[in-house]
Write a protein that holds these residues in place. Sequence first.
Motif, PDB file in Angstrom:
ATOM      1  N   ASP A  17       2.218  -5.743  -5.258  1.00  0.00           N
ATOM      2  CA  ASP A  17       0.852  -5.989  -4.807  1.00  0.00           C
ATOM      3  C   ASP A  17       0.895  -7.048  -3.713  1.00  0.00           C
ATOM      4  OD1 ASP A  17      -0.399  -4.202  -6.504  1.00  0.00           O
ATOM      5  OD2 ASP A  17      -0.605  -5.670  -8.112  1.00  0.00           O
ATOM      6  N   ALA A  18       0.675  -6.646  -2.467  1.00  0.00           N
ATOM      7  CA  ALA A  18       0.709  -7.568  -1.337  1.00  0.00           C
ATOM      8  C   ALA A  18      -0.575  -8.387  -1.265  1.00  0.00           C
ATOM      9  CB  ALA A  18       0.931  -6.813  -0.040  1.00  0.00           C
ATOM     10  N   ALA A  19      -1.664  -7.810  -1.713  1.00  0.00           N
ATOM     11  CA  ALA A  19      -2.965  -8.489  -1.772  1.00  0.00           C
ATOM     12  C   ALA A  19      -3.764  -7.801  -2.869  1.00  0.00           C
ATOM     13  CB  ALA A  19      -3.682  -8.382  -0.428  1.00  0.00           C
ATOM     14  N   SER A  20      -4.939  -8.328  -3.180  1.00  0.00           N
ATOM     15  CA  SER A  20      -5.747  -7.715  -4.233  1.00  0.00           C
ATOM     16  C   SER A  20      -6.194  -6.305  -3.844  1.00  0.00           C
ATOM     17  CB  SER A  20      -6.965  -8.580  -4.536  1.00  0.00           C
ATOM     18  OG  SER A  20      -7.785  -8.676  -3.387  1.00  0.00           O
ATOM     19  N   TRP A  21      -6.174  -5.981  -2.567  1.00  0.00           N
ATOM     20  CA  TRP A  21      -6.611  -4.680  -2.077  1.00  0.00           C
ATOM     21  C   TRP A  21      -5.475  -3.818  -1.517  1.00  0.00           C
ATOM     22  CZ3 TRP A  21      -5.493  -4.149   3.069  1.00  0.00           C
ATOM     23  CH2 TRP A  21      -5.235  -5.314   3.760  1.00  0.00           C
ATOM     24  N   LEU A  22      -4.231  -4.318  -1.517  1.00  0.00           N
ATOM     25  CA  LEU A  22      -3.116  -3.610  -0.882  1.00  0.00           C
ATOM     26  C   LEU A  22      -1.883  -3.596  -1.773  1.00  0.00           C
ATOM     27  CD1 LEU A  22      -1.876  -2.312   1.699  1.00  0.00           C
ATOM     28  CD2 LEU A  22      -1.269  -4.631   2.416  1.00  0.00           C
ATOM     29  N   THR A  23      -1.314  -2.409  -1.952  1.00  0.00           N
ATOM     30  CA  THR A  23      -0.053  -2.237  -2.676  1.00  0.00           C
ATOM     31  C   THR A  23       0.953  -1.591  -1.722  1.00  0.00           C
ATOM     32  OG1 THR A  23      -1.218  -1.900  -4.759  1.00  0.00           O
ATOM     33  CG2 THR A  23       1.045  -1.147  -4.656  1.00  0.00           C
ATOM     34  N   LYS A  68      -6.993  -0.431  -2.144  1.00  0.00           N
ATOM     35  CA  LYS A  68      -7.888  -0.431  -3.301  1.00  0.00           C
ATOM     36  C   LYS A  68      -9.279  -0.911  -2.892  1.00  0.00           C
ATOM     37  CE  LYS A  68      -4.004  -1.941  -6.081  1.00  0.00           C
ATOM     38  NZ  LYS A  68      -3.474  -3.052  -6.902  1.00  0.00           N
TER      39      LYS A  68
END
Length: 101
Positions: A17-23, A68
């Motif tokens: 998970d690179a950020a809460s919205w990006l995997t 996400k």
Amino acid sequence: TTSTTFALPITLGLEVDAASWLTLRGSVTQSLPLVQSSKTSTGSPSTTTSELAPGGNDTTFAAGAGLKFNKVTLDGSLLASGSQTYTSTALLGQVGLTYMF
């Protein structure tokens, strides 16, 4: 033409998970050289035209990303199909959309 291939592929992959919205994810696949072989025969009666033991280098790379948005995830491949270089057909060549109820 008859082709026979014997291989034992090994895949190593990583997803983060690179950020809460990006995997982001990536993987490398290669067959073990000790058990890999290939044979090609042509003609009628069959004549062996090439035999490789161990087989040639078949290392492939894959990469992908997922975005996400609340309960919706848009997931796509960035580099796939054994391609080791970027082309316009590799960018989001496979895309999936998921909704969580």
